[in-house]
Scaffold this active site. Sequence first.
Site: not given
Length: 273
Positions: A2-3
């Site tokens: 997850p960015e």
Amino acid sequence: MPELPEVEVIRQALAPLVVRRRIEAAEIHEPRLTRRGGTPPQIASALAGQTVAALRRRGKYFLFELGRECLVVHLGMTGQLLWWNARAEFRPDTHTHAHLSFDGGGILSYRDIRKFGQIFLLPTTTVDRTLGIGVEPLDAGFTLEVFERICRASAARLKPFLLDQRKVAGIGNIYADEALFRAGVRPTRRASSLRRVEVQALRRAIRAVLRAGIRHRGSSISDFRDPCGEPGHFAPLHRVYHRHGEPCVTCRTPIRRIVLGQRGTHFCPTCQR
DNA sequence: AACGCGCCCTGTCCGC
DNA sequence: TGCGGACAGGGCGCGT
């Protein structure tokens, strides 16, 4: 996994489910997750009875605001926040390390195969200072002048530079490669070597690619899902990430893969200078 | 101060 | 089919 875009997609889906809801009880089973402060039982007992006033995002961190205290959650590489409508639906597995039970029956669970994630509490007033991360790239404060100052001050190569959360918050391996491609600059260039027009192009590329990631509900490379199990649709729109050997969408030159700062890095040797 | 590397952990995939 | 090694979206802590 997850960015910034994935964290934001999760935040948007989760906010209507948890804001103004009271946490009836909390359970945390994996001490590794709380290494940044507090033991699992301490954190769990501090959460019980609190109401979520707001769900914010800072970089790749979730901030569950509880009034004086703030529950901070980071998903690391493989963390997932999953929502279950009722206790009877909750299906924890061996990688489910924590869950919050809400009044009314909903359950928010934390699942993380590699256990690189983090769960900890901070006083609400000191969250920003303690996290120590840089400017939000989608906020109005991320101006050309601000970004140029940050670039000028760093001798690092652009790839590790963009991954340094103390400089700009929320960019990870995928969106760094995609932003550098869109800006037409090589990941091996030194940040301080960029001309003003290149700084401007990179700033615009960062914002465009993060917004596109959010608009398409995130990049599901292998297992990203939003809290309701929905995958994102941005991965097919990646122009360089995981596309080594494929022709560049602009010039047909094969995309190259190198390792930079221990991270796989993808770029077009023709379009990026 | 700032950079670059090894490491934390588990799962998957690829070549032999 | 089985096994060893490389690799994976992140960040911390250490040495230089």
